[in-house]
Design a protein around this motif. Structure first.
Motif, short mmCIF file in Angstrom:
data_model
loop_
_atom_site.label_atom_id
_atom_site.label_comp_id
_atom_site.label_asym_id
_atom_site.label_seq_id
_atom_site.Cartn_x
_atom_site.Cartn_y
_atom_site.Cartn_z
N SER A 67 63.17 61.80 59.10
CA SER A 67 62.69 62.95 58.82
C SER A 67 64.01 63.85 58.19
O SER A 67 63.89 64.58 57.23
CB SER A 67 62.23 63.86 59.99
N LYS A 68 65.06 63.65 59.00
CA LYS A 68 66.38 64.40 58.53
C LYS A 68 66.98 63.75 57.32
O LYS A 68 67.42 64.67 56.23
CB LYS A 68 67.54 63.99 59.48
N LEU A 69 66.79 62.58 57.01
CA LEU A 69 67.04 61.83 55.51
C LEU A 69 66.24 62.49 54.55
O LEU A 69 66.86 62.85 53.52
CB LEU A 69 66.76 60.25 55.49
N LEU A 70 64.83 62.59 54.56
CA LEU A 70 64.03 63.26 53.72
C LEU A 70 64.25 64.68 53.59
O LEU A 70 64.13 65.16 52.44
CB LEU A 70 62.47 62.97 54.20
N THR A 78 47.57 41.24 50.01
CA THR A 78 48.71 40.85 49.15
C THR A 78 49.65 39.99 50.30
O THR A 78 49.58 39.99 51.38
CB THR A 78 49.71 42.11 48.94
N THR A 79 50.60 39.32 49.61
CA THR A 79 51.43 38.18 50.47
C THR A 79 52.75 39.06 50.43
O THR A 79 53.74 38.26 51.31
CB THR A 79 51.58 36.96 49.50
N LYS A 80 52.83 40.22 50.06
CA LYS A 80 54.36 40.85 50.16
C LYS A 80 54.30 41.31 51.36
O LYS A 80 53.08 41.98 51.99
CB LYS A 80 54.26 41.79 48.99
N PRO A 81 55.61 41.78 52.04
CA PRO A 81 55.75 42.54 53.18
C PRO A 81 55.25 43.68 52.96
O PRO A 81 55.31 44.40 52.13
CB PRO A 81 57.03 42.05 53.64
N ARG A 82 54.78 44.45 53.90
CA ARG A 82 54.31 45.84 53.92
C ARG A 82 55.29 46.61 55.15
O ARG A 82 55.61 45.82 55.94
CB ARG A 82 53.02 46.25 54.32
N TYR A 83 55.95 47.71 54.86
CA TYR A 83 56.67 48.56 55.90
C TYR A 83 56.03 50.00 56.39
O TYR A 83 55.44 50.41 55.34
CB TYR A 83 57.94 48.76 55.06
N THR A 84 56.20 49.99 57.37
CA THR A 84 55.69 51.31 58.11
C THR A 84 56.81 52.18 58.43
O THR A 84 57.69 51.77 59.19
CB THR A 84 54.70 50.98 59.25
N VAL A 85 57.13 53.62 57.66
CA VAL A 85 58.15 54.45 58.07
C VAL A 85 57.34 55.76 58.42
O VAL A 85 56.54 56.18 57.64
CB VAL A 85 58.97 54.37 56.68
N THR A 86 57.67 56.17 59.59
CA THR A 86 57.22 57.47 60.04
C THR A 86 57.95 58.57 60.06
O THR A 86 59.32 58.38 60.17
CB THR A 86 56.79 57.52 61.55
N ASP A 87 57.80 59.78 59.36
CA ASP A 87 58.52 60.77 58.94
C ASP A 87 58.98 61.76 60.42
O ASP A 87 58.50 62.75 60.51
CB ASP A 87 57.89 61.61 58.18
N THR A 88 59.65 60.95 61.15
CA THR A 88 60.24 61.52 62.08
C THR A 88 61.57 61.20 62.53
O THR A 88 62.24 60.16 61.93
CB THR A 88 59.65 60.91 63.72
N GLY A 89 62.52 61.73 63.53
CA GLY A 89 63.74 61.38 63.98
C GLY A 89 64.61 61.38 62.73
O GLY A 89 64.64 62.30 61.77
N GLU A 90 65.46 60.45 62.63
CA GLU A 90 66.30 60.11 61.45
C GLU A 90 65.92 60.24 60.00
O GLU A 90 66.57 60.78 59.00
CB GLU A 90 67.28 59.09 61.56
#
Length: 84
Positions: free
Chosen positions: A17-20, A3-15
């Motif tokens: 995790s709290k948001l989720l 893909t030419t679209k940017p990819r994002y890596t989000v880890t379910d830790t810290g803030e």
């Protein structure tokens, strides 16, 4: 998948995790953390759109409220007092 679209890596830790966790309490029927993240993003988008709408409405409501209060050359007159 390429893909030419940017990819994002989000880890379910810290803030994140709290948001989720908070999102899980808000939407208890949703158990997929990815879906919760997408709902949080949508809620953020909605909040931004509401704020922009409120601001636009405030501008519309107050537009022209000071018509006639200032002389046509008021800005130039004020600038005369400014140091060069």
């Amino acid at each position: 998948m390429p893909t030419t679209k940017p990819r994002y890596t989000v880890t379910d830790t810290g803030e994140v995790s709290k948001l989720l966790d908070q999102a899980q309490r808000r939407w208890p029927d949703v158990h997929d953390r990815k879906e919760l993240l997408l709902r949080l993003a949508a809620a953020g988008r909605d909040a931004i759109e509401r704020e922009a709408s409120w601001r636009s409405e405030a501008v519309r409501e107050t537009s022209g409220a000071l018509t006639g209060v200032y002389r046509p050359d008021e800005l130039e007159r004020l600038r005369e007092d400014w140091p060069a």
